[in-house]
Design an enzyme around this catalytic site. Sequence first.
Site, mmCIF file in Angstrom:
data_model
loop_
_atom_site.group_PDB
_atom_site.id
_atom_site.type_symbol
_atom_site.label_atom_id
_atom_site.label_comp_id
_atom_site.label_asym_id
_atom_site.label_seq_id
_atom_site.Cartn_x
_atom_site.Cartn_y
_atom_site.Cartn_z
ATOM 1 N N GLY A 1 1.340 18.843 46.865
ATOM 2 C CA GLY A 1 2.012 20.025 46.611
ATOM 3 C C GLY A 1 3.412 19.659 46.040
ATOM 4 O O GLY A 1 3.237 18.448 45.436
ATOM 5 N N HIS B 1 4.828 20.419 40.345
ATOM 6 C CA HIS B 1 5.774 20.448 39.073
ATOM 7 C C HIS B 1 4.900 20.612 37.821
ATOM 8 O O HIS B 1 3.652 20.626 37.901
ATOM 9 C CB HIS B 1 6.676 19.356 38.950
ATOM 10 C CG HIS B 1 6.069 18.028 39.227
ATOM 11 N ND1 HIS B 1 4.977 17.305 38.074
ATOM 12 C CD2 HIS B 1 5.987 16.931 39.918
ATOM 13 C CE1 HIS B 1 4.471 16.260 38.583
ATOM 14 N NE2 HIS B 1 5.077 15.810 39.551
ATOM 15 N N GLY C 1 3.733 18.617 35.827
ATOM 16 C CA GLY C 1 2.684 17.738 35.915
ATOM 17 C C GLY C 1 1.394 18.175 36.315
ATOM 18 O O GLY C 1 0.096 18.042 35.669
ATOM 19 N N HIS C 2 1.685 18.745 37.706
ATOM 20 C CA HIS C 2 0.444 19.188 38.574
ATOM 21 C C HIS C 2 -0.145 20.568 37.748
ATOM 22 O O HIS C 2 -1.271 20.830 37.694
ATOM 23 C CB HIS C 2 0.821 19.890 39.734
ATOM 24 C CG HIS C 2 1.358 18.573 40.634
ATOM 25 N ND1 HIS C 2 2.866 18.532 40.871
ATOM 26 C CD2 HIS C 2 0.867 17.790 41.148
ATOM 27 C CE1 HIS C 2 2.966 17.555 41.664
ATOM 28 N NE2 HIS C 2 1.576 16.828 41.937
ATOM 29 N N GLY D 1 -3.943 12.885 36.978
ATOM 30 C CA GLY D 1 -2.966 12.619 35.970
ATOM 31 C C GLY D 1 -2.875 11.044 35.637
ATOM 32 O O GLY D 1 -2.931 10.183 36.534
ATOM 33 N N ASP E 1 -0.342 8.195 37.380
ATOM 34 C CA ASP E 1 -0.733 7.332 38.701
ATOM 35 C C ASP E 1 -2.047 6.641 38.179
ATOM 36 O O ASP E 1 -3.136 6.991 38.671
ATOM 37 C CB ASP E 1 -1.004 8.267 40.114
ATOM 38 C CG ASP E 1 0.098 8.899 40.605
ATOM 39 O OD1 ASP E 1 1.292 8.172 40.860
ATOM 40 O OD2 ASP E 1 0.336 10.147 40.577
ATOM 41 N N GLN F 1 -4.427 4.933 40.715
ATOM 42 C CA GLN F 1 -5.217 5.960 41.533
ATOM 43 C C GLN F 1 -6.250 6.342 40.734
ATOM 44 O O GLN F 1 -7.352 6.456 41.321
ATOM 45 C CB GLN F 1 -4.194 6.903 41.949
ATOM 46 C CG GLN F 1 -4.720 8.042 42.544
ATOM 47 C CD GLN F 1 -3.713 9.112 42.948
ATOM 48 O OE1 GLN F 1 -3.485 9.011 44.103
ATOM 49 N NE2 GLN F 1 -3.467 10.147 42.272
ATOM 50 N N SER G 1 7.606 13.633 38.492
ATOM 51 C CA SER G 1 7.504 13.257 39.773
ATOM 52 C C SER G 1 7.929 13.906 40.914
ATOM 53 O O SER G 1 9.235 14.428 40.460
ATOM 54 C CB SER G 1 7.894 11.676 40.004
ATOM 55 O OG SER G 1 7.838 11.021 41.203
ATOM 56 N N SER G 2 7.440 14.311 41.936
ATOM 57 C CA SER G 2 7.878 14.898 42.809
ATOM 58 C C SER G 2 9.161 14.220 43.699
ATOM 59 O O SER G 2 9.959 14.571 44.468
ATOM 60 C CB SER G 2 6.744 15.283 44.175
ATOM 61 O OG SER G 2 6.193 14.312 44.374
#
Length: 288
Positions: A33, A36, A38-39, A149, A152, A155, A187-188
């Site tokens: 959640g 931004h 990016g998501h 993305g 990360d 990840q 980034s959040s």
Amino acid sequence: MSVPIVRTVDELRTIAAEWRRSGASIAVVPTMGALHEGHLSLARAALQKADRIIVTLFVNPKQFNSAADLAAYPRTESQDAAKLALLGAHLLYVPDAVEIYPAGFATTVSVSGISQGLCGTFRPGHFDGVATVVAKLFLQTGADFAFFGEKDFQQLQLVRRMVQDLDIPITVVCCPTVREADGLALSSRNFRLSPAERAIAPNLALVLIETAERLARGSPVLPTLAEARAAILAAGYRDIEYLELRGETDLQPMTSLDRPARLLAAAWLGETRLIDNVRTSPVFSEVR
Ligand code: PAF
């Protein structure tokens, strides 16, 4: 228009099964959640690739190292849903904690090798939490494609390794890091920066990009990395957890640039930890 929201695996599977019966392909975009750009770029890419897209929103307690960090994580479900509705996402899956970790939950997915070093050193248990929840989200959605993305990067490579090792029938698609105009990776965590810190923040990306270019042109790795660390601290970052050159796919440490690589860093700006990475290669001097 709004995006339908489901909160249980049963509801999710009923809808996904209906889509499958009609021959539709399905993509999943896992998120925590606080969406931004990016998501949203991942969701847009997913919409290009698949007939139906599911965005998941679950703030996964197992991947946080401190209760304070988990509590500070922004929860913005209704704004997130509005953004996804505008894009035309087909479903938002916001599982209740019990759908992911029911009573008696006792399984951990652990990807060795790739999860060691870099963020794995500084966030013990983080990647086990990520691998476990991502495996569950893949199995619960039964999606054909999953979007992650490059921001990360560790990840991303961990998820790829897990999918390969466990024969999970899903194709992992990676999308480039989205940056602010001044270079700062979205980034959040950026919302935590004070105005003064926000002005300093892009230096992490700028130093990485410049260093990647220098390495591609043949600068010796170890002294060049030392200069990069010094430049980030001189710009106003408080501490550098790591700044390393690693093999692009295996993430093995590299002391000379003899194959495609990633330059990865994590650094503290005040009380905010930021990560970033860029590609570098001895043959193609392209960085991003
Ligand atoms: O990248 C994230 O937001 C999270 O690590 C993920 C992949 C959604 C798993 O919780």
